[in-house]
Motif scaffolding. Structure first.
Motif, PDB file in Angstrom:
ATOM      1  N   ASN B 182       0.845  -1.188   0.000  1.00 47.11           N
ATOM      2  CA  ASN B 182       0.000   0.000   0.000  1.00 47.11           C
ATOM      3  C   ASN B 182       0.883   1.242   0.000  1.00 47.11           C
ATOM      4  O   ASN B 182       0.845   2.052   0.935  1.00 47.11           O
ATOM      5  CB  ASN B 182      -0.935  -0.025   1.230  1.00 47.11           C
ATOM      6  N   PRO B 183       1.709   1.410  -1.051  1.00 47.03           N
ATOM      7  CA  PRO B 183       2.727   2.463  -1.024  1.00 47.03           C
ATOM      8  C   PRO B 183       2.124   3.843  -0.718  1.00 47.03           C
ATOM      9  O   PRO B 183       1.178   4.272  -1.361  1.00 47.03           O
ATOM     10  CB  PRO B 183       3.345   2.416  -2.426  1.00 47.03           C
ATOM     11  N   GLY B 184       2.667   4.484   0.275  1.00 42.17           N
ATOM     12  CA  GLY B 184       2.166   5.792   0.711  1.00 42.17           C
ATOM     13  C   GLY B 184       0.959   5.685   1.606  1.00 42.17           C
ATOM     14  O   GLY B 184       0.749   6.539   2.469  1.00 42.17           O
ATOM     15  N   GLY B 185       0.159   4.651   1.420  1.00 45.74           N
ATOM     16  CA  GLY B 185      -1.117   4.559   2.134  1.00 45.74           C
ATOM     17  C   GLY B 185      -0.967   4.240   3.607  1.00 45.74           C
ATOM     18  O   GLY B 185      -1.762   4.699   4.427  1.00 45.74           O
ATOM     19  N   VAL B 186       0.042   3.466   3.948  1.00 44.71           N
ATOM     20  CA  VAL B 186       0.232   3.126   5.357  1.00 44.71           C
ATOM     21  C   VAL B 186       0.679   4.373   6.127  1.00 44.71           C
ATOM     22  O   VAL B 186       0.199   4.659   7.223  1.00 44.71           O
ATOM     23  CB  VAL B 186       1.238   1.963   5.519  1.00 44.71           C
ATOM     24  N   GLU B 187       1.562   5.150   5.508  1.00 52.21           N
ATOM     25  CA  GLU B 187       2.002   6.396   6.139  1.00 52.21           C
ATOM     26  C   GLU B 187       0.807   7.345   6.322  1.00 52.21           C
ATOM     27  O   GLU B 187       0.625   7.952   7.379  1.00 52.21           O
ATOM     28  CB  GLU B 187       3.088   7.060   5.287  1.00 52.21           C
ATOM     29  N   GLY B 194      -6.023   8.268   7.115  1.00 47.76           N
ATOM     30  CA  GLY B 194      -6.403   8.545   5.735  1.00 47.76           C
ATOM     31  C   GLY B 194      -6.270   7.324   4.848  1.00 47.76           C
ATOM     32  O   GLY B 194      -5.626   6.347   5.201  1.00 47.76           O
ATOM     33  N   VAL B 195      -6.926   7.365   3.698  1.00 52.26           N
ATOM     34  CA  VAL B 195      -6.767   6.309   2.701  1.00 52.26           C
ATOM     35  C   VAL B 195      -6.417   6.936   1.356  1.00 52.26           C
ATOM     36  O   VAL B 195      -6.754   8.080   1.074  1.00 52.26           O
ATOM     37  CB  VAL B 195      -8.050   5.449   2.521  1.00 52.26           C
TER      38      VAL B 195
END
Ligand SMILES: [Zn+2]
Lengths: 275, 544
Positions: B182-187, B194-195
């Protein structure tokens, strides 16, 4: 003659006796049973190395001698009768689904843990976590009855979902912790923090008690359902004073953290004295 | 060392275009050889099927999230105790077996190489320690790089050091390859719950987008020539409509080598929050046009599973569905983690659709070299369910029987009722369970039975019931040693640790050190794993 196991010595490590229940010993000779492998600590040993075995397997199994380090007696049992003449180790009757276990003396921790059905009777006292769920379990005991003539240790009936834990003496702290439903009755009262996180369970204390702040005083009444349950306790051999059958009880609703659908019933001696 | 001659078996070695040819196979000093002496031990494999040892390209077997899952599943594990014997250590089985049991059970299943697909680099010590305690199998781990704040900074600044940084990280951890989850999404989830809605969303505080992260890291790994390409768990796992994100991710990596993990979880049509449908056929079409991509399926199997993922947001969604036990955990700077026990039910619309989509990916005519077998163990089901999955692929009658038990409405939304008569051949099974994963991992000595290959060989009874056949191999040989006979472990040995390596400019340390100082609570000097007992022995596979 009933199959009887008499402990020869105190074993070198704790023993898991769960392979021996009436269902597995029925129809087997003493010699066959003596050859059954059981776990002792990290090793497996023959039953005959730890017990003198006599008689012939029927629906009843009798255990005698020093059984303090013998664990999981009757664990997972599905039927028949198991009699412990004396005191026993931990996990007696854990996860059993049917039949009856009678312990003349005391039981260790986790007696009747996660019971599914049947009856566990302890004539002495039980250790911690009688009728409780094991750590990591959401729903513990789901049926059956545990009757303890003496006292119970901490967290009796923790996480239980159905069934009855009846204590003639006192329950330790944390009785009915995270109960989903079911009933814990302690005729001589319950310890601190009873019913923490209780969802829909009933905790019955025969002695005064200050419930946790998550409980609110609801009503003082003579609950007919409770009288029925207390009569059942008498049938099961506990000494229930007449006053408890006829007297008033105060109902506290809680735990508010879990929407207050559970309850603690406290025997109201003042009311009785006044009435 | 042992010499072994396996006689009379039907050899299934698709990497060398051998399809059931009956001939002898000779092993010496841990390798496959042309011939052995007359004193060699003979294994009579007449009427049996001989394949390379199994290679699992995507599973979760070690590291902090696996340990957390073990702790959370005490109730599952206690029902499956494993006794110590003269040969074996004690342990527990269940959905997430203890380390020793993991090694034993993979070996009993005929698998000889397993990839732990999501390790936080910061926890490399833990991962290595557990893998060292996981006997029998050869193993590798992929390091999580898709939500690393230090890499975000390098990407944002268009740093020329990105490639070197990635190679440094592999060297620092002993990892084999690079994973994006989930590149960027976990951060984003860690910052603000956020999602990711689009690959062009900005990751707050870093002024980079998921697309830039995917593009930059995918290109860097491709450019480094690591043995395994970037291994992608795309954004929006499990969300209705996520096939659009998956296709967009594939387009972003066009022309570069990439492996897409558990594609089943990323093949959904519909709208977020609405009913799901299958878009597996479109994704297969895209794959067919892009030989640079491979996938593993991530089949769900009906029954108990436990979701263990670095995709922390997914865990909070699942927690809300179930209301049961749940755990989320942060790894500073690098990633997140979540664990939720989960049961896939045949009668449930969504679960049956997920099951059906997985089967579509296997059966709708994709190239088996591109579409590999996985259940994303233990997310879609335990690795112990692979034999059942193989039977679903090989036995149409059995499959139709199982289809009949699944939610009707869901199955009608798949292509499975369209007279889908495909049955996998033994060679195709050998491709999706060993030849293709080994090739994709860049393990030239594995996944085939040519002269010079590792002597990792699994021999099965050729049984009609394929589930039974693949559950209990007749023999398992690894590194030239006979480990398993008829469901019994005969010998215990440590497997190899496989590490990937690419050369890098050591000056990258001067770029990384100040960035580490700003973000990590661990000193830069303490970060790389140096403990010889953890690092060695290892087989290093160089970039090419
Ligand atoms: Zn995974």
């Amino acid at each position: 003659m009933t199959l009887t196991l008499t402990a020869l010595t105190s074993p070198p490590a704790r023993v898991d006796l769960s392979p021996l229940v009436p269902e597995t010993t029925r129809g087997r000779s003493a010699i066959e049973v003596a050859g059954t492998a059981i776990r002792c600590g990290r090793d497996r040993v023959g039953v005959g190395e730890l017990f003198a075995v006599s008689g012939y397997g029927t629906d009843e199994l009798v255990l005698r001698g020093e059984l303090g380090r013998i664990d999981r007696i009757g664990a997972g049992m599905r039927g028949g009768r198991l009699r412990v003449e004396g005191s026993c180790g931990d996990h007696v009757g854990a996860r059993m689904t049917g039949g009856e276990i009678v312990i003349d003396g005391d039981a260790g921790a986790f007696a009747g843990a996660e019971l599914r059905g049947g009856l566990v009777r302890i004539e002495g006292s039980a250790g911690a976590s009688a009728g409780a769920g094991y750590p990591g379990t959401r729903a513990g005991m789901s049926g059956g009855e545990i009757v303890i003539a003496g006292d119970a240790g901490q967290e009796a009936g923790a996480a239980m979902r159905r069934g009855l834990v009846a204590i003639g003496g006192r329950a330790g702290d944390g009785a009915g912790l995270r109960m989903l439903a079911g009933t814990v009755i302690a005729l001589r009262g319950v310890g601190a923090e009873a019913g923490m996180g209780n969802k829909r369970g009933s905790i019955v204390s025969g002695r005064p008690l200050r419930p946790l702040p998550g409980y609110a005083r609801a009503v003082r009444y003579r609950p007919p359902a409770l009288a029925l349950q207390l009569r059942r306790l008498r049938e099961l051999g506990l000494e229930v004073p007449d006053a408890m059958l006829t007297g008033a009880w105060t109902r506290w609703a809680g735990d508010r953290l879990e929407l207050s659908r559970g309850e603690i019933l406290i025997f109201d001696e003042e009311e009785v004295a006044a009435g | 060392m042992t010499e072994i001659r396996i006689t009379g078996g039907a050899i299934h070695d698709p990497a060398n275009e051998v399809d059931g040819e009956v001939r002898d196979l000779c092993l010496r000093d841990g390798r496959i050889v042309d011939d052995v002496g007359a004193q060699a031990r003979t294994i009579d494999a007449r009427g049996m099927v001989v394949m390379p040892g199994g290679v699992d390209i995507h599973a979760h077997i070690a590291g902090p999230k696996v340990t957390a899952a073990r702790r959370l599943l005490s109730d599952d594990r206690r029902d499956d105790p494993i006794d110590r014997t003269e040969l074996l250590r004690s342990g527990t089985g269940g959905l997430v077996p203890s380390t020793f049991a993991t090694g034993y059970r993979y070996s009993l299943l005929g698998y000889t190489t397993v990839v732990e697909a999501a390790a936080p680099p910061l926890a490399a010590r833990h991962v290595l320690a557990e893998l060292r305690d996981t006997p029998m199998i050869d193993k590798a781990f992929l390091i999580l790089m898709g939500n690393n704040q230090v890499l975000f900074e390098l990407i944002r600044d268009g740093s020329a050091h990105l490639r070197d940084a990635i190679a440094w990280w592999l060297q620092a951890t002993g990892g084999y390859g690079v994973k994006l989850v989930n590149p960027g999404g976990v951060e984003l989830f860690k910052q603000s719950n956020g999602v990711i809605e689009s690959l062009d969303d900005t990751i707050a505080g870093f002024a980079v987008t998921p697309r830039q992260v995917i593009e930059a890291i995918g290109s860097a790994v491709d450019g480094l020539g690591l043995p395994h390409p970037v291994h992608v768990h795309a954004n929006n796992l499990g969300v209705a409509g996520n096939a659009a994100t998956t296709l967009d991710t594939m387009r972003t990596l066009d022309g570069r080598q990439a492996h897409f993990a558990h594609l089943q979880f990323h093949s959904y049509g519909g709208e977020p929050g609405g009913p799901m449908r299958s878009r597996a056929p479109e994704l297969l079409e895209h794959l067919a046009a892009h030989p640079e991509f491979t996938v593993d399926v991530g089949q769900v199997m009906f029954g108990d599973a436990v979701t263990t993922t670095a995709d922390a947001h997914v865990s909070t969604v699942l927690r809300d569905l179930d209301g049961g036990k749940w755990l989320n955990h942060d790894t500073e700077v690098e990633t997140g983690c979540g664990i939720v026990p989960y049961t896939y039910q045949a009668g449930n619309y969504v679960h049956a659709l997920q099951w059906g989509i997985g089967l579509e990916l296997f059966l709708l005519g994709g190239d088996p070299w591109q579409v590999m077998l996985s259940t994303d163990h233990p997310n879609g089901g335990s690795f112990l369910s692979y034999p059942k999955l193989i039977r679903l692929l090989m036995d149409r009658g059995y499959r139709e029987d199982q289809l009949g038990r699944a939610n009707r409405r869901a199955i009608r939304r798949t292509a499975l009722l369209d007279d889908l008569d495909r049955e996998y051949t033994l060679n195709e099974i050998a491709i999706i369970t060993r030849a293709a994963p080994a090739r994709r991992l860049g393990l030239r000595d594995k996944g085939h039975l040519g002269v010079g290959a590792d002597a990792d060989v699994t021999i099965y009874h050729d049984r009609e019931d394929r589930e039974e056949m693949f559950s209990t191999p007749r023999y398992v040989i690894q590194g030239g040693e006979l480990l398993v006979e008829d469901g019994d472990l005969r010998r215990v040995q440590d497997g190899l640790l496989l590490s990937g390596r690419a050369p890098f400019d050591p000056a990258v340390a001067e770029v990384l050190e100040p960035l580490f100082g700003e973000r990590y609570t661990v000193a830069f000097d303490h970060y790389p794993v140096r403990d010889p007992a953890l690092r060695e022995p290892a087989r290093t596979v160089e970039a090419s």
